[in-house]
Scaffold this motif. Structure first.
Motif, PDB file in Angstrom:
ATOM      1  N   THR A 244       9.595  26.247  13.621  1.00 21.59           N
ATOM      2  CA  THR A 244       8.450  25.351  13.712  1.00 21.59           C
ATOM      3  C   THR A 244       8.003  24.857  12.338  1.00 21.59           C
ATOM      4  O   THR A 244       7.544  23.730  12.200  1.00 21.59           O
ATOM      5  N   LEU A 245       8.162  25.704  11.316  1.00 21.54           N
ATOM      6  CA  LEU A 245       7.787  25.294   9.963  1.00 21.54           C
ATOM      7  C   LEU A 245       8.703  24.196   9.456  1.00 21.54           C
ATOM      8  O   LEU A 245       8.276  23.255   8.786  1.00 21.54           O
ATOM      9  N   GLY A 246       9.981  24.327   9.777  1.00 28.43           N
ATOM     10  CA  GLY A 246      10.946  23.314   9.360  1.00 28.43           C
ATOM     11  C   GLY A 246      10.611  21.937   9.903  1.00 28.43           C
ATOM     12  O   GLY A 246      10.860  20.912   9.255  1.00 28.43           O
ATOM     13  N   THR A 247      10.005  21.892  11.086  1.00 29.91           N
ATOM     14  CA  THR A 247       9.614  20.613  11.679  1.00 29.91           C
ATOM     15  C   THR A 247       8.571  19.915  10.821  1.00 29.91           C
ATOM     16  O   THR A 247       8.668  18.705  10.552  1.00 29.91           O
ATOM     17  N   TYR A 248       7.567  20.671  10.367  1.00 29.05           N
ATOM     18  CA  TYR A 248       6.522  20.067   9.542  1.00 29.05           C
ATOM     19  C   TYR A 248       7.039  19.718   8.146  1.00 29.05           C
ATOM     20  O   TYR A 248       6.615  18.716   7.557  1.00 29.05           O
ATOM     21  N   ILE A 249       7.937  20.514   7.619  1.00 24.23           N
ATOM     22  CA  ILE A 249       8.549  20.189   6.325  1.00 24.23           C
ATOM     23  C   ILE A 249       9.286  18.858   6.417  1.00 24.23           C
ATOM     24  O   ILE A 249       9.168  17.993   5.543  1.00 24.23           O
ATOM     25  N   SER A 250      10.019  18.669   7.501  1.00 24.00           N
ATOM     26  CA  SER A 250      10.753  17.414   7.699  1.00 24.00           C
ATOM     27  C   SER A 250       9.803  16.231   7.851  1.00 24.00           C
ATOM     28  O   SER A 250      10.067  15.132   7.339  1.00 24.00           O
ATOM     29  N   ARG A 251       8.689  16.443   8.549  1.00 27.61           N
ATOM     30  CA  ARG A 251       7.719  15.354   8.733  1.00 27.61           C
ATOM     31  C   ARG A 251       7.137  14.902   7.411  1.00 27.61           C
ATOM     32  O   ARG A 251       6.953  13.703   7.170  1.00 27.61           O
ATOM     33  N   VAL A 252       6.806  15.854   6.534  1.00 29.10           N
ATOM     34  CA  VAL A 252       6.244  15.492   5.235  1.00 29.10           C
ATOM     35  C   VAL A 252       7.275  14.739   4.404  1.00 29.10           C
ATOM     36  O   VAL A 252       6.963  13.720   3.774  1.00 29.10           O
ATOM     37  N   ARG A 253       8.492  15.220   4.402  1.00 30.50           N
ATOM     38  CA  ARG A 253       9.540  14.544   3.630  1.00 30.50           C
ATOM     39  C   ARG A 253       9.785  13.135   4.159  1.00 30.50           C
ATOM     40  O   ARG A 253      10.136  12.230   3.392  1.00 30.50           O
ATOM     41  N   VAL A 257       6.994  11.127   0.301  1.00 33.56           N
ATOM     42  CA  VAL A 257       6.371  11.795  -0.838  1.00 33.56           C
ATOM     43  C   VAL A 257       7.371  12.797  -1.417  1.00 33.56           C
ATOM     44  O   VAL A 257       7.952  13.583  -0.663  1.00 33.56           O
ATOM     45  N   PRO A 258       7.603  12.794  -2.720  1.00 28.72           N
ATOM     46  CA  PRO A 258       8.523  13.779  -3.297  1.00 28.72           C
ATOM     47  C   PRO A 258       8.060  15.198  -2.976  1.00 28.72           C
ATOM     48  O   PRO A 258       6.859  15.487  -2.954  1.00 28.72           O
ATOM     49  N   THR A 259       8.988  16.079  -2.708  1.00 30.68           N
ATOM     50  CA  THR A 259       8.674  17.481  -2.431  1.00 30.68           C
ATOM     51  C   THR A 259       9.489  18.381  -3.344  1.00 30.68           C
ATOM     52  O   THR A 259      10.639  18.081  -3.657  1.00 30.68           O
ATOM     53  N   PHE A 260       8.872  19.475  -3.767  1.00 32.65           N
ATOM     54  CA  PHE A 260       9.584  20.444  -4.583  1.00 32.65           C
ATOM     55  C   PHE A 260      10.631  21.157  -3.723  1.00 32.65           C
ATOM     56  O   PHE A 260      10.402  21.447  -2.544  1.00 32.65           O
ATOM     57  N   ASN A 261      11.767  21.464  -4.326  1.00 33.03           N
ATOM     58  CA  ASN A 261      12.788  22.248  -3.630  1.00 33.03           C
ATOM     59  C   ASN A 261      12.324  23.692  -3.447  1.00 33.03           C
ATOM     60  O   ASN A 261      12.604  24.324  -2.430  1.00 33.03           O
TER      61      ASN A 261
END
Length: 310
Positions: A244-253, A257-261
């Motif tokens: 479920t966390l991966g879903t929100y990470i993908s939505r933000v990306r 907006v640049p995201t830190f690795n």
């Protein structure tokens, strides 16, 4: 000197923890770091000073509140540099690296400062003289031009979870915006909105700049600060964020907006204990969390070396 505001509309996302650890990590790498606490909760301040130290040495005359409160009341101005303090415990651990960490403390009554700033900008409803607008919105930016700040490599500003005038003055002073967020619905939904609010602020600021004579004094137009998201409190399973966390990470990306690795794991016990000793977790004895934080600091240095977007 790089000025970075750490901001998110949502509280409880690890904003202060990230600010303290990045600052301490940079100092341990030999950088000269200043932290500015603009959150009325003063959590960053209490990450380095005890309650008694704050009450005895800082609360009456050495917090950012006293400085902002002189924005429009006619009293003799306090210089921002007069508020700089040097937390002893964290600096004892970075001694010998060539770096150090200083702090400008917050105050629990900083929340009341908004009324003073508002009256300074808009004494009559509907009338906002450009000169007053620029004076208040540039207050932190102008304060940081004092030669006392020239020695710092990085200034990290811990903002409150709102978009009031104190926060706006931090954004005006910043080249970069670091946005910590948990990968969940409530923490991520404000990122796009924050982007729009920053865009509106930049446009509004430049309109007032064009209307005031300050531009003839070499005040530059405001560029949109360079944003990036850091995911915090991430839970892993078999080396990957939970589904479920991966879903929100993908939505933000997907927002662009640049995201830190580097993503910071959910280690409440480690982070919660650190402020009691005035030493952020990144400086603790070798463990997975400190290694992860050091990796984040390396990425932070690469990110802040980039040119802010216009």
């Amino acid at each position: 000197m790089k000025v970075v505001s750490v901001i998110n509309y949502k509280g409880g996302v690890g904003k202060t923890t990230l600010t303290a650890n990045i600052g301490a990590g940079l100092a341990a790498m030999g950088k000269k770091v200043l932290l500015i606490d603009l959150d009325p909760q003063a959590s960053l301040t209490f990450s380095f000073f005890t309650q008694d130290e704050w009450l005895d040495d800082l609360s009456a005359k050495r917090t950012i509140k006293q400085w902002y409160d002189t924005a429009g009341d006619g009293r003799a101005a306090i210089k921002l540099a007069e508020l700089i303090t040097t937390p002893p415990r964290v600096n004892s651990l970075v001694a010998g690296t060539g770096g150090w960490l200083d702090l400008i403390a917050s105050h629990l009554d900083l929340i009341n400062t908004e009324a003073i700033l508002t009256s300074a900008v808009d004494p009559k409803t509907g009338q906002v003289p450009a000169s007053r607008y620029m004076q208040v919105h540039r207050r932190l930016a102008d304060g940081l031009t004092d030669k006392a700040f020239a020695e710092y490599d990085v200034v990290l500003v811990d903002c409150a979870p709102n978009f009031n005038l104190v926060t706006k003055s931090a954004i005006v002073a910043s080249e970069h915006l670091l946005i910590p967020t948990k990968p969940d619905h409530l923490s991520t939904r404000g990122i796009d909105f924050l982007g729009w609010k920053v865009h509106e602020l930049v446009q509004e600021y430049n309109v007032h700049l064009d209307e005031t004579r300050r531009r003839s004094k070499a005040v530059p137009r405001l560029a949109r600060p360079n944003p990036a998201v850091v995911f915090t409190m991430v839970q892993y399973y078999n080396g990957d964020p939970l589904g479920t966390l991966g879903t929100y990470i993908s939505r933000v990306r997907a927002l662009g907006v640049p995201t830190f690795n580097t993503m910071i794991r959910d280690r409440k016990a480690v982070f919660a204990a650190a402020p009691e000793y005035g030493v952020p977790a990144i400086l603790a004895a070798n463990h997975d969390t400190s290694a992860e934080l050091r990796q984040l600091v390396d990425e932070f240095l690469t990110w802040t070396g980039r040119t802010p977007e216009s």
